[in-house]
Design a protein around this motif. Structure first.
Motif, short mmCIF file in Angstrom:
data_model
loop_
_atom_site.label_atom_id
_atom_site.label_comp_id
_atom_site.label_asym_id
_atom_site.label_seq_id
_atom_site.Cartn_x
_atom_site.Cartn_y
_atom_site.Cartn_z
N ALA A 1 0.83 -1.21 0.00
CA ALA A 1 0.00 0.00 0.00
C ALA A 1 0.86 1.26 0.00
CB ALA A 1 -0.93 -0.01 1.22
N ALA A 2 1.94 1.24 0.78
CA ALA A 2 2.83 2.40 0.87
C ALA A 2 3.59 2.62 -0.43
CB ALA A 2 3.81 2.22 2.03
N ALA A 3 4.06 1.55 -1.05
CA ALA A 3 4.80 1.68 -2.31
C ALA A 3 3.90 2.25 -3.41
CB ALA A 3 5.38 0.34 -2.73
N ALA A 4 2.65 1.79 -3.46
CA ALA A 4 1.72 2.31 -4.47
C ALA A 4 1.41 3.79 -4.20
CB ALA A 4 0.43 1.49 -4.45
N TYR A 5 1.23 4.13 -2.95
CA TYR A 5 0.94 5.53 -2.59
C TYR A 5 2.14 6.42 -2.94
CZ TYR A 5 -0.71 9.41 0.35
OH TYR A 5 -1.15 10.64 0.82
N ALA A 6 3.34 5.91 -2.72
CA ALA A 6 4.54 6.71 -3.03
C ALA A 6 4.64 7.02 -4.51
CB ALA A 6 5.79 5.96 -2.56
N ARG A 7 4.14 6.12 -5.34
CA ARG A 7 4.17 6.37 -6.78
C ARG A 7 3.07 7.33 -7.23
NH1 ARG A 7 5.60 0.75 -6.66
NH2 ARG A 7 3.38 0.17 -6.74
N ASP A 8 1.93 7.30 -6.50
CA ASP A 8 0.76 8.05 -6.95
C ASP A 8 0.63 9.43 -6.32
OD1 ASP A 8 0.09 5.84 -8.47
OD2 ASP A 8 -1.33 5.04 -7.00
N ARG A 9 1.08 9.59 -5.11
CA ARG A 9 0.89 10.84 -4.37
C ARG A 9 1.97 11.84 -4.74
NH1 ARG A 9 -2.57 14.11 -1.33
NH2 ARG A 9 -1.45 15.06 0.42
N SER A 10 1.58 13.03 -5.14
CA SER A 10 2.54 14.07 -5.52
C SER A 10 2.58 15.19 -4.49
CB SER A 10 2.18 14.65 -6.89
OG SER A 10 2.39 13.70 -7.91
N PHE B 1 5.25 18.84 -3.82
CA PHE B 1 6.36 19.65 -4.34
C PHE B 1 6.61 19.36 -5.83
CE2 PHE B 1 7.22 18.80 0.18
CZ PHE B 1 7.14 20.10 0.68
N GLY B 2 5.52 19.08 -6.54
CA GLY B 2 5.60 18.97 -7.99
C GLY B 2 6.03 17.62 -8.52
N ARG B 3 6.15 16.60 -7.68
CA ARG B 3 6.52 15.27 -8.19
C ARG B 3 6.06 14.20 -7.20
NH1 ARG B 3 12.99 14.31 -7.22
NH2 ARG B 3 13.16 15.26 -5.16
N PRO B 4 6.00 12.90 -7.64
CA PRO B 4 5.58 11.84 -6.73
C PRO B 4 6.48 11.78 -5.50
CG PRO B 4 5.60 11.04 -8.99
CD PRO B 4 6.23 12.41 -9.02
N ILE B 5 5.88 11.53 -4.34
CA ILE B 5 6.69 11.51 -3.11
C ILE B 5 7.70 10.37 -3.13
CG2 ILE B 5 4.89 12.63 -1.76
CD1 ILE B 5 4.27 9.89 -0.51
N GLY B 6 7.48 9.36 -3.98
CA GLY B 6 8.45 8.27 -4.09
C GLY B 6 9.80 8.73 -4.62
#
Length: 394
Positions: free
Chosen positions: A270-279, A281-286
């Motif tokens: 769940a965290a890895a998917a969220y890191a790819r999807d959640r932006s 500062f202008g980019r994904p948090i991942g």
């Protein structure tokens, strides 16, 4: 059939070592869990409702129940495979893994390890088919970690029957099940013995424990036993002391360790998917260093835990696993799980505490896995005794 692919969280590819038939089973199980279980679990967890009957019968149809036992297994399989099944269940929902663990390992395991051939033949197929739902009643209101000596439930022999009086607490499936394995102290010799008790037996009362905030789908109950009459034919014929109870717990403790890894993986995915999807500062948090550190540390915990539980299950297959081996596995994996689910929840920020994203369910369920089937402290004492040769339980 879909092609088998190891989980991305199985970073070193341990799952590739499974036999072909075991891999095929995992493929079918994943498909069932994704289509029939995952869409339901957040709502069921929020409302503390049990799984629909279709989920239980679906697991039985797949052959999830009864895999360890000669009378009921669909095919030859390894303890490592059965661990992966527990992992896959907990990866979707730890309550489901607990349901299967109670049915498969505790209720069926008690009958398989301490029952007579006649008892095995009578009860195991009915539990494997989910005709019956089972429970395992050991823990009491005043006796948990000290069950070996502090059991207060008493069974008195009365001719060809036994009369049981006492109380049990935290018993999964007890309020919705059909049969409970009740452990009681023999009034004559003081030894712990097991009894197969249908829940419709007069004097048996199970009351669901309310307001539970971990494993909310599991229906834990308080049990009262008032002059419950059980025929000698329902006493587990091979249960003569707490050693026989401990033999069941040794088997299930290993699978709880696997379930802890699965719960960690559920939060990590769940965290890895969220890191790819959640932006932010202008980019994904991942793409931020601190987020990648949290994911890497989580994956490290998961990978080391898979290595440990794989080896301890191999030792079970080899016939060399001892209490201290399963105890170390349970202590280590649940401790690492607690760290992992906290890091994964942290990655979500404020979104991590609402059910919309699911990670809070893994976070909360970790607390029950951390505590049951032997607390961390008790498991350290089992391992510590093996290290030093000195018991430090009191």
């Amino acid at each position: 059939m879909s092609t088998f692919e190891p989980l991305s969280s199985d970073f070193y590819g341990y799952e590739n070592a499974l036999a072909d038939r075991e891999k095929a089973f995992i493929v079918d199980l994943r498909a069932f869990l994704e289509t029939e279980v995952r869409p339901l679990v957040d709502d069921l967890w929020s409302s503390a409702e049990f799984f629909p009957r279709s989920v239980v019968t679906g697991l039985a149809d797949l052959g999830v129940f009864g895999q360890p036992w000669e009378e009921t297994r669909r095919f030859e399989n390894s303890a490592v495979f059965r661990g992966w099944v527990a992992l896959e269940l907990a990866r979707v929902d730890a309550s489901l893994a607990t349901l299967v663990g109670v049915q498969n390992g505790l209720a069926m395991g008690a009958i398989a390890s301490a029952g007579s051939p006649e008892q095995r033949a009578e009860w195991l197929p009915r539990l494997a088919s989910a005709e019956l739902l089972g429970a395992f009643a050991l823990t009491e209101p005043l006796s948990g970690s000290d069950s070996a000596q502090g059991l207060h439930t008493v069974a008195r022999r009365d001719g060809e029957n036994w009369i049981i009086n006492g109380s049990k607490r935290w018993i999964g499936n007890a309020s919705i099940g059909d049969v409970t394995i009740v452990w009681a102290k023999d009034a004559e010799d003081g030894q712990v013995k097991g009894f197969i008790v249908p829940t419709e037996t007069p004097g048996y009362t199970a009351t669901r424990i309310e307001n539970k905030q971990s494993l909310r789908i599991v229906q834990n109950a308080d049990i009262r036993l008032v002059d419950v009459l059980v025929p000698e034919a329902n006493r587990l014929q091979g249960s003569r002391s707490f050693r026989d109870t401990a033999a069941v717990l040794r088997l299930t403790r290993t699978e709880v360790a696997w379930a802890a890894v699965g719960n960690s993986i559920g939060a990590y995915e769940a965290a890895a998917a969220y890191a790819r999807d959640r932006s932010q500062f202008g980019r994904p948090i991942g793409g931020h260093q601190l987020v990648q550190e949290l994911l890497t540390r989580s994956l490290g915990n998961i990978t080391s835990s898979i290595g440990l539980v794989t080896r301890v299950s191999q030792m079970l297959d080899e016939g060399v696993q001892r209490d201290e081996h399963s105890a170390l596995a349970k202590e280590f994996t649940t401790s690492r799980m607690r760290e992992t689910v906290a890091w994964c929840r942290e990655l979500f920020g404020g979104n991590g505490i609402v059910m919309d994203y699911g990670v809070i369910r893994y976070f909360a369920d970790a607390e029950a896995l951390y505590s049951y089937e032997g607390t961390r402290e008790m498991n350290t004492l089992i391992v510590g005794r093996a290290i030093t040769g000195l018991a430090a339980f009191v």
